[in-house]
Enzyme design. Structure first.
Site, short mmCIF file in Angstrom:
data_model
loop_
_atom_site.label_atom_id
_atom_site.label_comp_id
_atom_site.label_asym_id
_atom_site.label_seq_id
_atom_site.Cartn_x
_atom_site.Cartn_y
_atom_site.Cartn_z
N GLU A 162 0.78 -1.24 0.00
CA GLU A 162 0.00 0.00 0.00
C GLU A 162 0.82 1.30 0.00
OE1 GLU A 162 -2.71 -0.49 3.29
OE2 GLU A 162 -3.37 -2.45 2.61
N ASN A 203 1.59 -4.79 -3.41
CA ASN A 203 0.26 -5.24 -3.03
C ASN A 203 -0.56 -4.04 -2.57
OD1 ASN A 203 -1.49 -7.55 -2.41
ND2 ASN A 203 -1.20 -7.02 -0.25
N HIS A 239 -10.56 -6.06 -1.69
CA HIS A 239 -11.54 -5.82 -0.61
C HIS A 239 -12.72 -5.09 -1.24
CE1 HIS A 239 -8.97 -7.35 2.50
NE2 HIS A 239 -7.98 -6.56 2.11
N GLU A 268 -6.28 -10.69 -1.24
CA GLU A 268 -7.00 -10.53 0.04
C GLU A 268 -8.51 -10.44 -0.21
OE1 GLU A 268 -5.45 -7.28 2.40
OE2 GLU A 268 -3.37 -7.77 1.92
N ASP A 270 -12.30 -10.29 -0.28
CA ASP A 270 -13.57 -10.43 0.45
C ASP A 270 -14.57 -9.45 -0.14
OD1 ASP A 270 -12.58 -8.07 1.71
OD2 ASP A 270 -12.17 -9.10 3.60
O1 G2I Z 1 -7.22 -4.03 6.76
C1 G2I Z 1 -7.43 -5.19 6.01
C2 G2I Z 1 -6.16 -5.62 5.31
C3 G2I Z 1 -5.77 -4.57 4.27
N1 G2I Z 1 -4.57 -5.00 3.55
C4 G2I Z 1 -3.44 -5.35 4.37
C5 G2I Z 1 -3.82 -6.37 5.44
O2 G2I Z 1 -2.72 -6.64 6.27
C6 G2I Z 1 -4.98 -5.88 6.26
O3 G2I Z 1 -5.26 -6.91 7.25
C7 G2I Z 1 -5.80 -6.52 8.46
C8 G2I Z 1 -5.97 -7.71 9.38
O4 G2I Z 1 -6.84 -8.63 8.78
C9 G2I Z 1 -6.55 -7.26 10.71
O5 G2I Z 1 -6.59 -8.36 11.63
O6 G2I Z 1 -4.97 -5.55 9.08
C10 G2I Z 1 -5.56 -5.02 10.25
C11 G2I Z 1 -4.72 -3.87 10.77
O7 G2I Z 1 -4.77 -2.80 9.88
C12 G2I Z 1 -5.71 -6.14 11.30
O8 G2I Z 1 -6.37 -5.65 12.45
C13 G2I Z 1 -5.67 -5.72 13.66
C14 G2I Z 1 -6.43 -4.90 14.68
O9 G2I Z 1 -6.44 -3.55 14.25
C15 G2I Z 1 -5.78 -4.99 16.03
O10 G2I Z 1 -6.57 -4.33 16.98
C16 G2I Z 1 -5.59 -6.47 16.42
O11 G2I Z 1 -4.84 -6.55 17.61
O12 G2I Z 1 -5.56 -7.07 14.09
C17 G2I Z 1 -4.84 -7.19 15.31
C18 G2I Z 1 -4.63 -8.68 15.61
O13 G2I Z 1 -5.87 -9.35 15.69
#
Ligand code: G2I
Length: 349
Positions: A162, A203, A239, A268, A270
């Site tokens: 990004e 990505n 997304h 990714e 969804d």
């Molecule tokens: O935001 C969706 C995705 C966009 N592209 C890059 C990906 O890396 C991103 O993934 C998401 C994860 O699926 C989430 O799980 O990235 C988020 C962060 O921007 C992740 O969220 C974080 C929460 O913000 C935290 O509070 C939590 O502790 O996940 C952490 C672990 O569960």
């Protein structure tokens, strides 16, 4: 090597090789082969994967389903910088290793995500007042240690995640601010040195359709290739949201990147909706999943599709977009939705 045979390379890369042809008997007495999404994709020289994390893997039923149905996975959070280098120079691959172990045990292609991103960075990094030389050394060490640790185990890496704004200008990140745009080429070169066999990707999201942001990536990939920078793929996160419309230029867009001489992948995927989910919305969602799948199959260098999780039970959507959800092909009880069957049909054609 013919690029359409991504799975041949993948099979060599997986310890025991992917089990591409084994077809388990179905519940109806074995008369009808119950092919999984992974098996159907493999028959088309692709992978069909779903991201996971250590929280999910502790759920036995979920983990069994993931391993059974998909032939690729990626770690949703465990390989991000905050997790792997929580203190400067102190690396911790414990959680990432758990996901990689799961992938290898189940003959799944593993995608590494992500070496450089402006989110989920450790505080020591964001709070430091670094000179360009210091930050460059930190970056090089981070990439080198992480890629080396997973050398031979990661099929690909999202090297830079990004880096662009919606209008195609460089995002104002700590890396861009201190190092300038050259940090991207450096990151790819360091990653390639650490594992010459891993496929190295850019990505991003909102790049599925042709527009200013995907145009900027197209220009960047072209110039990196022209400079001889080891870049091998462009990742389209995918997304999507029903209320914003389907990216109708997806296939054409994938093709124009492939034409630059790189692989492309949906990384990714969804497809969220405003809740409550209705039969109509689930039917539209199913069509979109099928259309994305068909778009990938129509582009020779589209090597595979990864869902961002496979079940609504663990999706990131409700926490980030209140009032939205139901984005994945399996519901919160791990039951397949219309989208699951639509993907299966699209992969079978
Ligand atoms: O935001 C969706 C995705 C966009 N592209 C890059 C990906 O890396 C991103 O993934 C998401 C994860 O699926 C989430 O799980 O990235 C988020 C962060 O921007 C992740 O969220 C974080 C929460 O913000 C935290 O509070 C939590 O502790 O996940 C952490 C672990 O569960």
């Amino acid at each position: 090597m013919a690029h359409r045979h991504a799975l041949a390379a993948l099979a060599a890369f997986a310890t025991a090789g992917l089990v591409l042809t084994a077809v388990p008997a179905s519940a109806d007495g074995g008369r009808r082969p119950a092919k999984t999404l992974g098996e159907l994709a493999a028959a088309k020289d692709r992978y069909f994967g779903a991201a996971t994390d250590v929280v999910g893997l502790a759920d036995a039923e979920y983990a069994r389903q993931l391993a059974h149905e998909f032939n690729s996975t990626t770690a949703g959070n465990e390989l991000k910088w905050y997790a792997t280098e929580p203190q400067q120079g102190v690396f911790d691959f414990t959680l990432g290793d758990q996901v990689v172990h799961f992938a290898r045990k189940n003959n799944m292609v593993f995608r590494g995500h992500t070496l450089m991103w402006h989110n989920q960075l450790p505080d020591w990094l964001t709070n430091g007042a670094w000179t360009a030389d210091q930050l460059r050394a930190i970056l090089k060490n981070h990439i080198t240690q992480e890629v080396r640790h997973y050398r031979g185990k990661a099929y690909s890496w999202d090297v830079v995640n990004e880096p662009f704004n919606e209008d195609g200008t460089y995002r104002d990140t700590i890396f861009y601010r201190i190092l300038g745009p050259g940090y991207i080429a450096d990151a790819f070169r360091w990653a390639h040195e650490a594992d010459p066999h891993a496929k190295l990707y850019l990505n991003d999201y909102n790049v599925e359709y042709i527009g200013p942001k995907s145009d900027a990536y197209h220009a960047l990939v072209k110039s990196l290739k022209a400079e001889g920078v080891p870049i091998h793929g462009m990742g389209f996160q995918g997304h999507l949201a029903l209320q914003y419309g389907y990216p109708t230029t997806l296939q054409e867009n994938l093709q124009r990147f492939a034409d630059l001489g790189v692989d492309v992948a949906i990384t990714e995927l969804d497809i969220r909706m405003l809740l409550p989910a209705t039969d109509d919305k689930l039917a539209t969602q199913a069509k979109w999943y099928a259309d994305v799948t068909k778009a990938c199959l129509a582009v020779r260098r589209c090597v595979g599709i990864t869902l961002w999780g496979h079940t609504d039970k663990y999706s990131w959507i409700p926490a980030f977009f209140p009032g939205e959800g139901a984005a994945l092909p399996y519901d919160e009880n791990l039951n397949p939705k219309p989208a699951y069957y639509a993907i299966r049909d699209a992969l079978s054609q």
